[in-house]
Design a protein around this motif. Structure first.
Motif, PDB file in Angstrom:
ATOM      1  N   TRP A 175      39.037  36.402  55.803  1.00 15.83           N
ATOM      2  CA  TRP A 175      39.119  37.676  55.096  1.00 15.83           C
ATOM      3  C   TRP A 175      39.098  38.849  56.089  1.00 15.83           C
ATOM      4  CZ3 TRP A 175      39.920  39.639  50.316  1.00 15.83           C
ATOM      5  CH2 TRP A 175      39.958  38.747  49.243  1.00 15.83           C
ATOM      6  N   GLY A 176      38.228  38.752  57.096  1.00 13.01           N
ATOM      7  CA  GLY A 176      38.143  39.828  58.077  1.00 13.01           C
ATOM      8  C   GLY A 176      39.440  40.027  58.824  1.00 13.01           C
ATOM      9  N   ALA A 177      40.121  38.931  59.170  1.00 13.17           N
ATOM     10  CA  ALA A 177      41.397  39.046  59.872  1.00 13.17           C
ATOM     11  C   ALA A 177      42.439  39.723  58.985  1.00 13.17           C
ATOM     12  CB  ALA A 177      41.881  37.666  60.303  1.00 13.17           C
ATOM     13  N   TRP A 178      42.415  39.403  57.689  1.00  9.40           N
ATOM     14  CA  TRP A 178      43.367  40.038  56.780  1.00  9.40           C
ATOM     15  C   TRP A 178      43.076  41.537  56.657  1.00  9.40           C
ATOM     16  CZ3 TRP A 178      43.083  42.462  51.930  1.00  9.40           C
ATOM     17  CH2 TRP A 178      44.316  42.669  51.309  1.00  9.40           C
ATOM     18  N   LEU A 179      41.817  41.904  56.522  1.00 12.73           N
ATOM     19  CA  LEU A 179      41.469  43.320  56.437  1.00 12.73           C
ATOM     20  C   LEU A 179      41.817  44.057  57.732  1.00 12.73           C
ATOM     21  CD1 LEU A 179      38.067  43.120  54.537  1.00 12.73           C
ATOM     22  CD2 LEU A 179      40.188  44.172  53.700  1.00 12.73           C
ATOM     23  N   ALA A 207      47.652  41.622  46.796  1.00 12.04           N
ATOM     24  CA  ALA A 207      48.053  41.226  48.150  1.00 12.04           C
ATOM     25  C   ALA A 207      47.051  40.276  48.793  1.00 12.04           C
ATOM     26  CB  ALA A 207      48.228  42.474  49.026  1.00 12.04           C
ATOM     27  N   ALA A 208      45.821  40.270  48.282  1.00  6.76           N
ATOM     28  CA  ALA A 208      44.782  39.394  48.832  1.00  6.76           C
ATOM     29  C   ALA A 208      44.627  38.099  48.038  1.00  6.76           C
ATOM     30  CB  ALA A 208      43.447  40.126  48.864  1.00  6.76           C
ATOM     31  N   SER A 209      45.494  37.869  47.065  1.00  7.57           N
ATOM     32  CA  SER A 209      45.299  36.753  46.135  1.00  7.57           C
ATOM     33  C   SER A 209      45.437  35.384  46.796  1.00  7.57           C
ATOM     34  CB  SER A 209      46.279  36.859  44.965  1.00  7.57           C
ATOM     35  OG  SER A 209      47.621  36.799  45.430  1.00  7.57           O
ATOM     36  N   HIS A 210      46.026  35.334  47.984  1.00  9.40           N
ATOM     37  CA  HIS A 210      46.187  34.039  48.671  1.00  9.40           C
ATOM     38  C   HIS A 210      44.901  33.601  49.371  1.00  9.40           C
ATOM     39  CE1 HIS A 210      46.706  37.068  51.782  1.00  9.40           C
ATOM     40  NE2 HIS A 210      46.525  36.131  52.692  1.00  9.40           N
ATOM     41  N   SER A 216      40.509  37.700  40.464  1.00 10.42           N
ATOM     42  CA  SER A 216      41.590  38.350  39.738  1.00 10.42           C
ATOM     43  C   SER A 216      41.041  39.455  38.839  1.00 10.42           C
ATOM     44  CB  SER A 216      42.340  37.334  38.875  1.00 10.42           C
ATOM     45  OG  SER A 216      41.520  36.915  37.790  1.00 10.42           O
ATOM     46  N   ALA A 217      41.931  40.353  38.434  1.00 12.25           N
ATOM     47  CA  ALA A 217      41.534  41.457  37.552  1.00 12.25           C
ATOM     48  C   ALA A 217      40.972  40.920  36.244  1.00 12.25           C
ATOM     49  CB  ALA A 217      42.720  42.377  37.294  1.00 12.25           C
ATOM     50  N   LEU A 218      41.554  39.843  35.729  1.00 11.26           N
ATOM     51  CA  LEU A 218      41.092  39.261  34.472  1.00 11.26           C
ATOM     52  C   LEU A 218      39.647  38.780  34.605  1.00 11.26           C
ATOM     53  CD1 LEU A 218      41.625  38.302  31.604  1.00 11.26           C
ATOM     54  CD2 LEU A 218      42.521  36.166  32.564  1.00 11.26           C
TER      55      LEU A 218
END
Length: 223
Positions: A175-179, A207-210, A216-218
């Motif tokens: 997650w940190g690498a993506w951010l 965009a972060a769903s992977h 998710s929003a739901l």
């Protein structure tokens, strides 16, 4: 920024019949180069509020997955933040662990190569640069660097923005690498607030769903 980590095997959780062993924290070898110091400081506050008996009972519920070499060296494959916090407070501290892998070789290079093949090494530094050679891993937890993005992800998990995924190696670093690849205001592990509003929005975006742990929003609207 895409981490070039190899495919990984999930960390096996302790089984009810798995014997725990008590080891000096200072003897455990880390399998990553950095930690988020915001989490380390938070865990220190928790430890300081407990007496030794409470601390040891708690540690018994959070055993460390361990890899043991033929030479008797022991690598920890998780719990780096918790035990780094403890070691700073008490250099003679002990913790509990369970062996997930016994390797017959006593050659450290061969051990680290095997762990790399399992996806159980994180060889990026506190600036996200790497992968670096496994030989640069410090001998002790006190040699780990600070990665503010790892601190940021810890805070997002604490707030419930990201769900835990405890059996995925280096889940928070992914997650940190993506951010890191997104645009965030300047921040540090000691001062996360400037980046938190943007980080929350990014972590909740499609965009972060992977990423494992994305909500998710739901699901966020569910009671």
């Amino acid at each position: 920024m895409a981490l070039r980590l190899p495919p990984y095997q999930q960390l096996p959780p302790p089984r009810p019949d798995t014997p725990l062993i008590e080891l000096p924290v200072a003897s455990l070898r880390p399998t990553q180069l950095c930690v988020g110091m915001a989490e380390v400081r938070s865990r220190q506050n928790d430890f300081q509020a407990e007496d030794r008996g409470e601390r040891q009972r708690y540690l018994g519920t959070k055993p460390v997955p361990l890899v043991r070499s033929g030479a008797g060296e022991v690598w920890m494959v998780d719990r780096h933040h918790r035990l780094r916090a403890l070691l700073e407070l008490d250099p003679a501290a002990t913790a509990f662990g369970y062996v997930v892998l016994d390797l017959p070789t006593g050659d450290r290079t061969a051990v680290l190569q095997h762990l790399l093949g399992l996806g159980w090494l994180y060889l990026y530094d506190g600036r996200g640069l790497g992968p670096l050679p496994a030989s640069v891993l410090p001998d002790q937890l006190l040699g780990l660097h600070d990665d503010p993005f790892r601190s940021l992800v810890w805070r997002l998990k604490k707030e419930g923005v990201i769900e835990p995924a405890p059996l995925i190696p280096f889940h928070e670093f992914r997650w940190g690498a993506w951010l890191r690849s997104r645009s965030l205001p300047p921040f540090s592990s000691a001062q996360l607030q400037p980046a938190l509003p943007a980080a929350r929005t990014l972590a909740r975006s499609a965009a972060a769903s992977h990423l494992a742990g994305w909500k998710s929003a739901l699901r966020r609207r569910s009671p």
